[in-house]
Design a protein around this motif. Sequence first.
Motif: not given
Length: 283
Positions: A203-210, A234-239, A255-266
Motif C-alpha cells: 500500500d498504497p495502490g496495490d503495488r506488486r512485487g517481490e 513504482l518505487g523510489k530507488n534501485d535497492g 522501495g522500502f515499505v513498513r511491514p504494516d503496509k505489506v501483504q504477502v501471498g498469491d
Amino acid sequence: MAQFLNREDVEALRAYVVGPESGFANRAESTVLLHVTHSNLKAKFMEIRLDMHSTIESVKVKLSFHCGTSPSAMLLALLDESGAPFATLWEDHRKLGYYSPQDGYTLHITDTDPTSASAGGWLEDTSLVEKYRMSDEDYNKREKTYRKWKAEQLAKDPTWTLEKEMAKRRGVEYTTPAPKVEDPDHMADLAAAISVGQRCSADPGDRRGEVMYVGRVEGLPLGYWVGIKFDEPLGKNDGSVKGRKFFECLPGYGGFVRPDKVQVGDFPPIDEFAEEGLGDDEI
C-alpha cells in the motif's frame, strides 16, 4: 508565435554583435580592460574599462567608487596576466598609458588607511554588522504581532499549529504527523511474518512485487523495513539507501515499505491487458 533561431541566424547575430557596427568593435584604441583586486576585499572585480589618457589620480577616483577606498589611501600595482608584478603606479600625474597596461592585466589596490570602510571585511562580511534586536518587552507592546495572533489561535484551539492553519487555508484535511519512532525493534513482530522471495502487495495502490529484504535500514527511521522489487517502476530507488546497496533492481523499481503496509501471498504480476468478465460468447 515564438520562433527559434537557426544556426545561420545565430552566426549572423554574432557577426553583428562583434562586427564593425558593434560598440564592442568600436571601442576606442585608447581604452584598456583591466581586472581589479583589493587588499581588503575577497571579491575580484570584473574587467573595468579605463582610458590610457587618464591620469593615475583620476583612475584612483574612479576605482574609489568600486571599492570604497579613498584615492589618497591607494597604492596601485599593475600585474600581468600571470599575476606577476609589472609596474607600480607611484606618480599620480602620470597617465595610465605610461605604464603600458594590456587587456587582461590586473590593477591591485593596496589600502593604506587602517580606518578604511573596507578594512576588516566590513564591506563584505555582514556578520560584522550589529543587528537591531528588539526586547521582548518592546515587542509585546506592539499590536497585530505573530506572537499575539498565535496566542489567540491557541486560546480557541489548544491543538492549533501553523501547519494545521496552512492546511485549513488550502482547503485540505490536516493529518497529524506520526510520532517519531525511537524503538529500533519497531514492527519487528510484523516483519517476522515476511520472508525474502515472497510475492507481495504494498500500500498504497496495490503495488506488486517481490520481497528482497527484511530488516533494519541504516539511513531510514528506526525499526524494520521491507525492501521490495516492484513489477513496475513504482518505487523510489534501485535497492539503495544513501549509497548502501540492500538488493539489486533497476532504478525506480525499488522501495522500502513498513511491514504494516505489506501483504504477502498469491500476488501475481498484474496483466493490464487481461480481459475480465467476458463469457464464452464474447470477444
